[in-house]
Scaffold this active site. Structure first.
Site, mmCIF file in Angstrom:
data_model
loop_
_atom_site.group_PDB
_atom_site.id
_atom_site.type_symbol
_atom_site.label_atom_id
_atom_site.label_comp_id
_atom_site.label_asym_id
_atom_site.label_seq_id
_atom_site.Cartn_x
_atom_site.Cartn_y
_atom_site.Cartn_z
ATOM 1 C CE LYS A 10 -2.359 1.430 3.404
ATOM 2 N NZ LYS A 10 -3.362 1.362 4.389
ATOM 3 C CB SER A 26 -2.028 2.246 -16.661
ATOM 4 O OG SER A 26 -1.192 3.587 -16.415
ATOM 5 C CE1 TYR A 59 -1.566 -0.618 -17.180
ATOM 6 C CE2 TYR A 59 -3.502 -0.750 -17.874
ATOM 7 C CZ TYR A 59 -1.843 -0.800 -18.385
ATOM 8 O OH TYR A 59 -2.192 0.516 -19.797
#
Length: 162
Positions: A10, A26, A59
């Site tokens: 994270k 993305s 992503y």
């Protein structure tokens, strides 16, 4: 045994530096930040905008090293603006039995307003007799002081059904 998704990495409170709407998609992230928590290029991530609550999946693409760049692209760029604080996180898919055999570690980086790391710590699940032990260990900087970030807790999980 059933599968389980656990936090793996994270980036907390990173700030948007660029929004690139006319892009294939993305989110671009400084490769140094990605490496500190173990995130990989092309890895699927969830993104939460702390300013407006928007949430999306995308992503990762590596941005230049030491650029401190956080750049939502494509549709994600329409869900935030420069200066917004984001949480970017990824998961690991495990079998419950995997947790009985070894530890699971999630790395968390908390950044300052300039996207420089303030704190890097690990949240750990370790097998123990009859369950798991959750603990937090600092890697660099101070651990955040918050009531739900317990230092450790034992939990009785994975008891076999009778």
């Amino acid at each position: 045994m059933s599968g389980i998704r656990l936090l793996r990495a994270k980036l907390h409170q990173v700030r948007v530096t660029h929004c690139e709407r006319d892009y294939v998609g993305s989110i671009g992230v400084d490769i140094d930040l990605m490496e500190q928590v173990g995130m990989l290029p092309l890895e699927q991530v969830d993104v939460v905008n702390l300013e407006n609550g928007n949430r999306w999946s995308t992503y990762l693409l590596p941005a230049p090293r030491q650029s401190l760049r956080i750049s939502p692209n494509g549709g994600g760029a329409m869900l935030c603006q420069t200066g917004d604080r984001l949480i970017i996180f990824s998961y690991a898919a495990l079998k419950s039995s995997d947790l009985r055999r070894g530890s699971h570690v999630a790395r968390v980086l908390i950044s300052g307003a300039d996207n420089r790391p303030l704190s890097l710590f690990e949240q750990v699940l370790q097998p123990r007799e009859g369950g798991l032990r959750y603990s937090v260990r600092a890697r660099s900087g101070e651990l955040p002081a918050q009531p739900d970030l317990l230092g450790y807790v034992d939990t009785q999980l994975f008891s076999e059904p009778t």
